[in-house]
Design a protein around this motif. Structure first.
Motif, PDB file in Angstrom:
ATOM      1  N   ASP A  45       0.827  -1.210   0.000  1.00  0.00           N
ATOM      2  CA  ASP A  45       0.000   0.000   0.000  1.00  0.00           C
ATOM      3  C   ASP A  45       0.861   1.259   0.000  1.00  0.00           C
ATOM      4  OD1 ASP A  45      -2.352  -1.389  -0.071  1.00  0.00           O
ATOM      5  OD2 ASP A  45      -2.752  -1.248   2.088  1.00  0.00           O
ATOM      6  N   THR A  46       1.933   1.251   0.786  1.00  0.00           N
ATOM      7  CA  THR A  46       2.827   2.416   0.823  1.00  0.00           C
ATOM      8  C   THR A  46       3.525   2.600  -0.516  1.00  0.00           C
ATOM      9  OG1 THR A  46       3.203   2.003   3.172  1.00  0.00           O
ATOM     10  CG2 THR A  46       4.739   3.484   2.072  1.00  0.00           C
ATOM     11  N   LEU A  47       3.929   1.478  -1.125  1.00  0.00           N
ATOM     12  CA  LEU A  47       4.548   1.521  -2.446  1.00  0.00           C
ATOM     13  C   LEU A  47       3.590   2.113  -3.471  1.00  0.00           C
ATOM     14  CD1 LEU A  47       6.774   0.597  -4.543  1.00  0.00           C
ATOM     15  CD2 LEU A  47       5.553  -1.593  -4.626  1.00  0.00           C
ATOM     16  N   VAL A  48       2.354   1.667  -3.471  1.00  0.00           N
ATOM     17  CA  VAL A  48       1.355   2.137  -4.432  1.00  0.00           C
ATOM     18  C   VAL A  48       1.110   3.636  -4.262  1.00  0.00           C
ATOM     19  CG1 VAL A  48      -1.079   1.998  -5.107  1.00  0.00           C
ATOM     20  CG2 VAL A  48       0.234  -0.100  -4.707  1.00  0.00           C
ATOM     21  N   ARG A  49       0.963   4.078  -3.020  1.00  0.00           N
ATOM     22  CA  ARG A  49       0.703   5.506  -2.773  1.00  0.00           C
ATOM     23  C   ARG A  49       1.867   6.366  -3.266  1.00  0.00           C
ATOM     24  NH1 ARG A  49      -1.468   3.592   2.156  1.00  0.00           N
ATOM     25  NH2 ARG A  49       0.452   4.118   3.260  1.00  0.00           N
ATOM     26  N   ALA A  50       3.108   5.895  -3.023  1.00  0.00           N
ATOM     27  CA  ALA A  50       4.287   6.661  -3.464  1.00  0.00           C
ATOM     28  C   ALA A  50       4.349   6.725  -4.982  1.00  0.00           C
ATOM     29  CB  ALA A  50       5.557   6.025  -2.902  1.00  0.00           C
ATOM     30  N   PHE A  51       4.032   5.618  -5.658  1.00  0.00           N
ATOM     31  CA  PHE A  51       4.053   5.606  -7.125  1.00  0.00           C
ATOM     32  C   PHE A  51       2.990   6.544  -7.690  1.00  0.00           C
ATOM     33  CE2 PHE A  51       7.297   2.639  -7.612  1.00  0.00           C
ATOM     34  CZ  PHE A  51       7.474   2.324  -8.943  1.00  0.00           C
ATOM     35  N   ARG A  52       1.815   6.512  -7.119  1.00  0.00           N
ATOM     36  CA  ARG A  52       0.761   7.414  -7.603  1.00  0.00           C
ATOM     37  C   ARG A  52       1.170   8.868  -7.424  1.00  0.00           C
ATOM     38  NH1 ARG A  52      -3.972   5.494  -9.171  1.00  0.00           N
ATOM     39  NH2 ARG A  52      -4.713   3.436  -8.527  1.00  0.00           N
ATOM     40  N   ARG A  53       1.778   9.143  -6.285  1.00  0.00           N
ATOM     41  CA  ARG A  53       2.176  10.518  -5.979  1.00  0.00           C
ATOM     42  C   ARG A  53       3.312  10.981  -6.891  1.00  0.00           C
ATOM     43  NH1 ARG A  53       1.668  10.004  -0.868  1.00  0.00           N
ATOM     44  NH2 ARG A  53       3.699   9.036  -0.509  1.00  0.00           N
TER      45      ARG A  53
END
Length: 330
Positions: A304-312
Motif C-alpha cells: 500500500d505504501t509503495l502504491v501511494r508513493a508511485f501514484r504521488r
C-alpha cells in the motif's frame, strides 16, 4: 472534405536539438495521412535566414522560410525547441538567443497556440510568454528556469502542461506526447490514437505523468550532501528517518532539513521517497519480483505504501508502470 488550413511553424536556430525539430512534424504528417489530408496541417521550418541550420547532433537542416516571411501570416501553432550547453562538470544549461527570442515574441502575437519542446520553455519565458503561468521543461534545467524567471510557476514533474493556449513539454522524447496531445485537441482522441499506433507508441502518456528519475539527478554542491545521497542509495531498505540521516551527517535534524532544502530543493522525507521510487521503478522494469518483495527491498514496508508513493510521484500504480515499461519478455 476540404482541408482546414493549420499552419504549424517550427522555430530553427543553430545548436537546436534535432529530435525537437523532427519529432512534431512526423506526428502532424501522420495525422494528415490518417485523415486523408483533412487535418490540413502545413508544417514550415523557420529560421533567421534560409541558410542551413546546424543542429546539436551535427545534422544540418534547411529552413523552409525566414522568420520575416511569416510575419504577415496567421499561424495556428508555433513550436519552439531548445538548445543546451554542457560544462566540464557535465552540468546542463539552457541557451537562448535574443534574436530568436524577439522573433518568437513577434510571431506569438499572430499565433493561436504557442508550444515549447524540452528546454524551448526558456525561450518562451525570455519572451515573456510564460509569465504568471505554470510551465514545465526538461528536469535538468528546471531550477535554472525558476531562478531566471520568477514570474513563471515551474513544475518539473509532468511531461507536458497546458495553460490555455500555451503548452510546454518536458523532455526531448516527450515532444511526441505533446504533439499527439495537440492532434487530439484539434481532431479528437481517435485520430491521435491512430497516429500513436503508427508511431508504435504503446500509448499516449497523459500530461500529468511524471518525468522519471528527476530528484536523483539533481546535482549537490557539497561533499556532505553527496555522501548523504550515496548513503541513502546504499541503505534504501533501512528506515532512513530524518534522525537517522542527521546522525549519519553529524548534524541536527533542523540543520539537515535546511541542507536538503538549500542543496536539493526538497525535504529529506521527499528525497528518500523519490530514491525508493527510483529503485522500485528499476526493479519493476527488469525483474519478476512481486510487489511485496519490491516494497520490502526498497524500504516501503507494505505494498500500500509503495502504491501511494508511485501514484504521488509517477501518476501510475506499480502494476501499471510495469506493464508499460517492462524490459523483460512478458
Amino acid at each position: 472534405m476540404n482541408p482546414v488550413g493549420r499552419l504549424i511553424v517550427v522555430v530553427l536556430f543553430d545548436g537546436v536539438d534535432l529530435l525537437d525539430v523532427t519529432g512534431p512534424p512526423e506526428v502532424f504528417s501522420l495525422a494528415r495521412r490518417e485523415t486523408e489530408d483533412a487535418a490540413g496541417y502545413e508544417v514550415v521550418l523557420a529560421a533567421g535566414t534560409t541558410d542551413p541550420v546546424t543542429t546539436a547532433a551535427g545534422v544540418r537542416v534547411l529552413p523552409d522560410a525566414a522568420f520575416e516571411e511569416l510575419s504577415g501570416r496567421r499561424i495556428d501553432t508555433l513550436i519552439v525547441p531548445g538548445a543546451v550547453e554542457i560544462d566540464d562538470r557535465r552540468r546542463v544549461r539552457a541557451l537562448t538567443d535574443p534574436v530568436v527570442v524577439e522573433w518568437v515574441r513577434r510571431l506569438a502575437e499572430r499565433t493561436r497556440r504557442v508550444t515549447s519542446v524540452c528546454v524551448g520553455a526558456h525561450v518562451l519565458a525570455a519572451a515573456g510568454l510564460l509569465d504568471g503561468k505554470r510551465a514545465t521543461t526538461h528536469w535538468s534545467t528546471a531550477r535554472q528556469l525558476a531562478d531566471e524567471h520568477p514570474a513563471v510557476e515551474v513544475d518539473a514533474d509532468p511531461i507536458f502542461i497546458r495553460e490555455g493556449d500555451v503548452w510546454t513539454g518536458a523532455g526531448i522524447s516527450s515532444c511526441l506526447d505533446l504533439s499527439l496531445a495537440l492532434v487530439a485537441d484539434d481532431l479528437g482522441e481517435a485520430v491521435a490514437l491512430r497516429v500513436a499506433r503508427q508511431l508504435v507508441m504503446y500509448l499516449k502518456r497523459p500530461s500529468g505523468q511524471s518525468q522519471f528519475s528527476v530528484p536523483l539527478e539533481q546535482v549537490a554542491t557539497t561533499r556532505r550532501v553527496e555522501d548523504l545521497r550515496h548513503h541513502i542509495m546504499r541503505n534504501i531498505a533501512a528506515p532512513l528517518t530524518v534522525a537517522d540521516l542527521a546522525a549519519h551527517a553529524h548534524v541536527g535534524e533542523r540543520q539537515l532539513t535546511r541542507i536538503f532544502k538549500t542543496e536539493l530543493g526538497t525535504t529529506p522525507y521527499a528525497y528518500v521517497e523519490s530514491a525508493r521510487v527510483e529503485v522500485a521503478r528499476q526493479q519493476l522494469e527488469t525483474s519478476d519480483a512481486t510487489l511485496e518483495c519490491v516494497a520490502s527491498a526498497c524500504g516501503f514496508g507494505t505494498v500500500d505504501t509503495l502504491v501511494r508513493a508511485f501514484r504521488r510521484r509517477l501518476g501510475a500504480t506499480p502494476t501499471e508502470y510495469r506493464r508499460r515499461f517492462r524490459t523483460l519478455p512478458a
